[in-house]
Design a protein around this motif. Structure first.
Motif, PDB file in Angstrom:
ATOM      1  N   ASP A 131      56.848 -45.189 -42.990  1.00  0.00           N
ATOM      2  CA  ASP A 131      57.170 -46.359 -43.790  1.00  0.00           C
ATOM      3  C   ASP A 131      58.631 -46.731 -43.568  1.00  0.00           C
ATOM      4  O   ASP A 131      59.483 -45.857 -43.420  1.00  0.00           O
ATOM      5  N   CYS A 132      58.888 -48.013 -43.556  1.00  0.00           N
ATOM      6  CA  CYS A 132      60.225 -48.580 -43.281  1.00  0.00           C
ATOM      7  C   CYS A 132      60.636 -48.375 -41.826  1.00  0.00           C
ATOM      8  O   CYS A 132      61.775 -48.639 -41.452  1.00  0.00           O
ATOM      9  N   SER A 139      49.439 -57.033 -34.951  1.00  0.00           N
ATOM     10  CA  SER A 139      49.804 -57.512 -36.295  1.00  0.00           C
ATOM     11  C   SER A 139      48.752 -57.126 -37.332  1.00  0.00           C
ATOM     12  O   SER A 139      49.051 -57.050 -38.522  1.00  0.00           O
ATOM     13  N   ALA A 140      47.523 -56.878 -36.880  1.00  0.00           N
ATOM     14  CA  ALA A 140      46.467 -56.503 -37.819  1.00  0.00           C
ATOM     15  C   ALA A 140      46.611 -55.059 -38.278  1.00  0.00           C
ATOM     16  O   ALA A 140      45.940 -54.627 -39.205  1.00  0.00           O
ATOM     17  N   VAL A 171      49.795 -53.231 -38.458  1.00  0.00           N
ATOM     18  CA  VAL A 171      51.092 -52.805 -38.992  1.00  0.00           C
ATOM     19  C   VAL A 171      50.890 -52.596 -40.494  1.00  0.00           C
ATOM     20  O   VAL A 171      50.498 -53.512 -41.202  1.00  0.00           O
ATOM     21  N   GLY A 172      51.110 -51.383 -40.945  1.00  0.00           N
ATOM     22  CA  GLY A 172      50.845 -51.047 -42.347  1.00  0.00           C
ATOM     23  C   GLY A 172      51.824 -51.752 -43.268  1.00  0.00           C
ATOM     24  O   GLY A 172      52.906 -52.154 -42.836  1.00  0.00           O
ATOM     25  N   PRO A 173      51.431 -51.900 -44.555  1.00  0.00           N
ATOM     26  CA  PRO A 173      52.296 -52.649 -45.472  1.00  0.00           C
ATOM     27  C   PRO A 173      53.688 -52.035 -45.621  1.00  0.00           C
ATOM     28  O   PRO A 173      54.639 -52.743 -45.917  1.00  0.00           O
ATOM     29  N   GLY A 174      53.816 -50.732 -45.365  1.00  0.00           N
ATOM     30  CA  GLY A 174      55.133 -50.119 -45.502  1.00  0.00           C
ATOM     31  C   GLY A 174      55.988 -50.231 -44.252  1.00  0.00           C
ATOM     32  O   GLY A 174      57.180 -49.949 -44.276  1.00  0.00           O
ATOM     33  N   GLN A 175      55.364 -50.615 -43.152  1.00  0.00           N
ATOM     34  CA  GLN A 175      56.098 -50.665 -41.876  1.00  0.00           C
ATOM     35  C   GLN A 175      56.679 -52.057 -41.637  1.00  0.00           C
ATOM     36  O   GLN A 175      56.231 -53.018 -42.254  1.00  0.00           O
ATOM     37  N   LEU A 176      57.643 -52.123 -40.721  1.00  0.00           N
ATOM     38  CA  LEU A 176      58.275 -53.417 -40.451  1.00  0.00           C
ATOM     39  C   LEU A 176      57.854 -53.960 -39.092  1.00  0.00           C
ATOM     40  O   LEU A 176      58.039 -53.281 -38.078  1.00  0.00           O
ATOM     41  N   PRO A 177      57.256 -55.143 -39.078  1.00  0.00           N
ATOM     42  CA  PRO A 177      56.779 -55.702 -37.810  1.00  0.00           C
ATOM     43  C   PRO A 177      57.889 -56.438 -37.045  1.00  0.00           C
ATOM     44  O   PRO A 177      58.666 -57.177 -37.639  1.00  0.00           O
ATOM     45  N   PRO A 184      57.463 -58.711 -33.926  1.00  0.00           N
ATOM     46  CA  PRO A 184      56.773 -59.341 -32.798  1.00  0.00           C
ATOM     47  C   PRO A 184      57.811 -59.979 -31.867  1.00  0.00           C
ATOM     48  O   PRO A 184      58.733 -60.642 -32.345  1.00  0.00           O
ATOM     49  N   LEU A 188      65.277 -55.343 -40.256  1.00  0.00           N
ATOM     50  CA  LEU A 188      64.765 -55.031 -41.589  1.00  0.00           C
ATOM     51  C   LEU A 188      64.470 -53.545 -41.778  1.00  0.00           C
ATOM     52  O   LEU A 188      64.479 -53.038 -42.889  1.00  0.00           O
ATOM     53  N   ASP A 225      64.928 -49.386 -41.627  1.00  0.00           N
ATOM     54  CA  ASP A 225      66.094 -48.604 -42.049  1.00  0.00           C
ATOM     55  C   ASP A 225      66.468 -47.545 -41.008  1.00  0.00           C
ATOM     56  O   ASP A 225      67.033 -46.515 -41.331  1.00  0.00           O
TER      57      ASP A 225
END
Ligand SMILES: Cc1cc2nc3c(=O)[nH]c(=O)nc-3n(C[C@H](O)[C@H](O)[C@H](O)COP(=O)(O)OP(=O)(O)OC[C@H]3O[C@@H](n4cnc5c(N)ncnc54)[C@H](O)[C@@H]3O)c2cc1C
Lengths: 596, 349
Positions: A89-90, A110-111, A113-119, A121, A192, A194
């Motif tokens: 995450d992050c 894009s489908a 990338v988990g909600p905690g990760q930062l995409p 593209p 974005l 960390d």
């Protein structure tokens, strides 16, 4: 700020995934970071198989890769998508923003990338095409982006790119343009995640050199630094690059290397060369070691020095040639006919590969026996930053020469001595004429199968090896972690030890009393030290990458005490988390027992 | 994500207030359905009214998120970030993403909001302006304005004026180049305007009426030794500031709906149940114009509370309801007893 960042690049064969990984780790090592890296290749040479370049970059020495990466780059979504959940995450997921073909639902990164990760593209293809006129430099665009996003000195990357393409001017030029395109794109990108690199910490002593090197290269370098004269081998994954490296280097130093028609010839030639006094070696993997079994026996009975580097892969038979496994331990220690003891040493990291390779020649010579250096694919292909001392730490000649023979006395090649090692003459030594055969013999080397002699010679062959347990300047085993009594002790060997060490360090931080012991000397076995360690442990855990628990079997043959086995045959390194889980479980059950 | 086979797939375009609220309601109402949000954003949903906080030193996006990442996992809401919808085919119930992936839906809610409108004569200066409609834009803008720095605010809608309040409070200098959109989306009469402008000045905002200066002639980079930006007016007067920030209201993001079969005026036209002219396709939030029986026209309803209520209503109707839209907040701008401007848009929670 301490740096501990893992980057993985996932692509298809032909995408330049492994090349990008190589440039990245060289650049980072050149900046002064410690790097440990392990790539995954497809079984195909070229085609559509999955390639993963993975590296962990630290300021403090790390011992294994992490299960979750901080950054993942996808050069091919179809291969990278299954690994999307291996980013923390992050952490950052970098991928191609567009597609030139229609995609089914879920076919784009894009489908996933988990909600905690930062995409992140990026127009990777477009940047490559615009800057170089072709899409081949997508891998280098990504490196430029990484350099820019994480604010890493571009100069370090440029140097590493220059080194990679030093003989290919066009590729070097295209790479420079692609790198700049990625770098410029990063300057416009809002960061974005960390993930941040602290300054590198250099701890190199004067005169030493630091190199980013993999286990096979370290083996080759150790052999060269120990003065290898001759090498005979037959290619086999994952050992081949040992031979390739030696083929480049040995002729420059007056050495000779021959690719034989098979492994039987290779080991036979090694025994022959050893007989002549040469420092000789071969390299192979499990299937090759099986073929060598007979001639290893010849080396044992003839008391001929020789070194066999074995890199294990998933077996048996052709098995999983591009996957790692530690399942040739039985074969290395016990494999063969007759009572054929040999020295088997197994380094646990890349630095250890270098040291074990060099020391193997010393031991082979000092104890007049074949020595097997047992590594595996994970160590063969694992890159680490290694500090090489200014002078090679190996003895050039440990041969026990026969002194001048008394008048009329016959030279006894197999003299029964107090320490069981006989003076060894080689062809050409005056008065040292003798015959070496595969037959049981008397002290002169003449065939003799009397009960007394076979008993005496068997004892000699076994007993002399015990001296290897005190071989100078060689780490046979080492204990890490808590001193004194501990709740859980982890004992492991080979490439898997790094994961055990990481796990031990993590559980100690949780308050579990824990220690870990690595055993490098597998045969003869350092029973006393291991037993003493086990006596300190309430519970003993033995994690290893094979199904049977081959090391646990070996251990229990020497120290009669129950141990908990943790075995995995996934073809991948063991997950640190799995070991942690097991330690916690054992520590928990111990605590529960105590409470009861 | 475990979702029942043959479960309905509800797709929501937009992860703003409307879209996020709709996804939450859909999950509540239809526990077995698959719910997917498509968004341009690289971050999960945050309330944009929080963005002025970047000028108070809050620069960590995690502080802004309305829900933590686990919320989406726990609620089985798939969020596809950085995914631009390029087109919608209402008859095939298919969405085309810009990266050539196709997504099929059973029902679609369009909650794509609006983006900062920039008057035509100023579009060429876009690279010299600092918009403020997303977290990354907000942090970028805050990054170029030093402590006690000077912000030139063009237009000044209620979003801009909200930021102006924070800027004044954080001892920045704010010059508002006022115009028609200064109190957007409130409709302000000629009579009310001077009082409101005076209230702004009292608040500490310097106001320049664009019309009085002949309108903006150009925006330029500041010369060496001067502030970063220069705004030149047609009458020859000029203003120097660290950043120029445009606030001219929003224009609905509907371009990807052209050809979808849905009727569009400025926004997507919806009936009071928030359904568009296409079966199975709904719209909510800043992107839609709702039929108002009272006004006998399609009209926009702005403001955070309204938008959230629309997301909720659309979801309830998608899940089988048939309730009509009732505005959730009043739209009147006041000057309070303390002489300060009071807007229902500024009552966030
Ligand atoms: C800085 C700022 C401050 C504000 N302050 C206030 C306030 O104080 N009070 C108040 O009431 N209102 C305020 N607003 C307005 C309020 O935020 C909006 O009314 C509200 O955000 C509208 O919500 P929405 O869900 O309709 O659309 P939005 O919040 O605009 O969200 C639109 C979503 O659609 C997505 N999208 C757009 N196009 C596409 C596409 N082609 N493909 C995929 N996804 C797409 C976007 O990525 C986004 O996620 C403010 C707005 C801003 C920008």
């Amino acid at each position: 700020m301490a740096t501990d960042i893992q980057i993985s690049i996932v692509g298809s064969a032909g995408d330049g995934t492994i090349a990008a990984g190589e440039i990245l780790r060289n650049a980072l090592a050149g900046m002064g970071y410690k790097v440990i890296s392990f790539d995954v290749y497809p079984p195909e040479i070229r085609g559509f198989g999955k390639c993963i370049a993975r590296m962990r970059i630290t300021t403090e020495q790390a011992y294994s890769l992490k299960h979750k990466s901080d950054v993942m780059v996808s050069l091919d979504d179809s291969h990278a998508i299954p690994h999307a959940n291996e980013v923390r995450d992050c952490g950052a997921v970098i991928y191609e923003q567009g597609s030139i073909v229609r995609l089914p639902e879920g076919g784009h990164m894009s489908a996933h990338v988990g909600p905690g990760q930062l995409p992140y593209p990026l127009p990777i293809r477009e940047l490559s095409e615009k800057s170089t006129g072709a899409n081949r430099s997508r891998n280098i665009v990504v490196l430029g982006f990484i350099a820019g996003l994480f604010n890493l000195p571009a100069e370090g990357f440029r140097k590493a790119i220059g080194k990679k393409f030093r003989n290919k001017a066009a590729a070097a030029e295209a790479s420079e343009a692609a790198f700049k395109a990625g770098l410029d794109y990063a300057a416009k990108t809002f960061k974005l995640d960390d993930v941040s690199f602290g300054p590198p910490v250099s701890s190199v002593v004067a005169g030493a050199t630091v190199e980013m090197i993999n286990g096979n290269a370290a083996i080759a370098r150790g052999a060269l630094d120990a003065g290898i004269d001759t090498f005979f081998g037959y290619p086999i994954t994952p050992a081949t690059s040992i031979m390739e490296r030696l083929a480049n280097e040995m002729p420059k130093r007056g050495g000779r290397l021959l690719q034989t028609e098979d492994e039987i010839s290779a080991i036979s030639a090694v025994v022959g060369a050893g007989f002549t006094g040469a420092r000789a070696a071969t390299s192979t993997s499990g299937p090759g070691l099986s073929l060598m079994a007979e001639m290893l026996g010849m080396g044992v009975i003839g008391e001929v020095p020789g070194v066999v580097f074995v890199s294990q892969r998933g077996g048996p038979s052709t098995g999983m040639p591009t996957k790692t496994e530690q399942s040739d331990l039985h074969m290395a220690v016990y494999g063969g006919h007759g009572d054929a003891p040999r020295i088997v040493i197994a380094p646990t990291n890349v630095d250890g590969c270098y040291r074990c390779a060099g020391k193997a020649f010393e031991m082979a010579e000092a104890y007049q026996t074949p020595v097997i250096v047992l590594i595996d694919l994970y160590l063969s292909n694992r890159y680490e930053t290694v500090v090489f001392p200014a002078r090679p730490p190996f003895e050039a000649d440990l041969n026990r020469k026969p002194g001048k023979q008394a008048a009329g006395a016959q030279y006894k090649r197999y003299a029964l001595t107090e320490d069981h090692v006989s003076p060894r003459a080689v062809p050409g030594d005056k008065g040292g004429m003798h015959v070496v055969t595969g037959l049981e013999h008397n002290e002169l080397g003449r065939p003799n199968d009397s009960a007394e002699l076979h008993t005496a010679m068997s004892r000699k062959r076994h007993e002399k090896l015990k001296r290897a347990l005190k071989h100078p300047d060689f780490t046979q085993f080492k204990r890490f972690g808590d001193e004194g009594p501990v709740d859980v002790g982890v004992i492991s060997w080979g490439s898997n030890f790094g994961e055990c060490l990481e796990a031990m360090l993590k559980v100690r931080a949780e308050g579990i009393r824990c220690a870990a012991m690595k055993v490098v000397m597998l045969s003869p076995f350092p029973t006393e030290a291991v037993a003493a360690f086990m006596a300190d442990c309430q519970e003993v855990l033995v994690p290893e990458l094979n199904y049977q628990g081959q090391f646990a079997n070996l251990l229990q043959a020497h120290v009669a005490r129950p141990v908990t086995r943790l075995n995995r045959v996934s073809g991948e390194p063991m997950k640190v988390e799995e070991i942690i889980e097991e330690i916690r479980r054992l520590a928990g059950s111990k605590a529960a027992q105590k409470a009861a | 994500m475990a979702t029942a086979k043959n479960a309905r797939h509800h797709v929501v375009i937009g992860s703003g207030v409307a879209g996020s609220q709709a996804a939450e309601t859909l999950r509540e109402r239809e526990p077995d359905a698959r719910v997917t949000i498509l968004t341009l954003s690289s971050l999960l949903f945050y309330n944009r009214y929080d963005l002025p906080k970047v000028f108070r030193g809050h620069r960590d996006w995690r502080e802004f998120l309305a829900y933590p990442a686990e919320y989406y996992k726990d609620h089985r809401i798939e969020v596809r970030r950085c995914s631009r919808v390029a087109g919608v085919d209402g008859s095939r119930r298919a969405i085309a993403l810009e990266h050539k992936e196709e997504i099929r839906f059973d029902t679609l809610l369009v909650a794509s909001g609006g983006r900062g409108y920039i008057p035509e004569e100023l579009t060429e200066y876009r690279p010299l302006m600092h918009p403020f409609s997303s977290y990354t834009e907000a942090v970028t803008a805050a990054g170029v304005v030093p402590e006690r720095g000077h912000v030139i605010m063009l237009g000044g809608d209620m979003i801009g004026l909200d930021l102006a309040r924070t800027l004044v409070d954080t001892r920045h200098r704010v010059t508002l180049v006022a115009g028609q959109q200064t109190f957007w989306p409130h409709e302000v009469s000629e009579d009310e305007r001077p009082g409101l402008i005076a209230a702004l000045e009292k608040m500490g905002v310097e106001v320049v009426e664009a019309a009085d200066a002949g309108g903006i002639a150009s925006i330029e980079k500041g010369a060496r030794g001067l502030s970063a930006r220069r705004v030149l007016f047609r009458d020859g007067t000029e203003l120097y500031g660290d950043a120029v920030m445009p606030f001219f209201g929003l224009s609905p993001s509907v371009e990807f709906m052209l050809g979808s079969g849905v009727d569009i005026e400025r926004g997507l036209l919806v009936n009071p149940a928030l359904r568009t002219t296409s079966e199975g396709i709904y719209a909510a939030g800043d992107v839609c114009q709702i039929w108002s029986d009272a006004d006998k026209r399609y009209r926009f309803f702005y403001g955070w509370k309204n938008v959230r209520a629309m997301g909720d209503l659309a979801a309830r109707n998608i899940a089988g309801g048939a309730e009509p839209w009732v505005p959730a907040q009043d739209e009147k701008l006041h000057i309070g007893a303390d002489g300060k401007i009071q807007s229902p848009f500024w009552e966030y929670e």
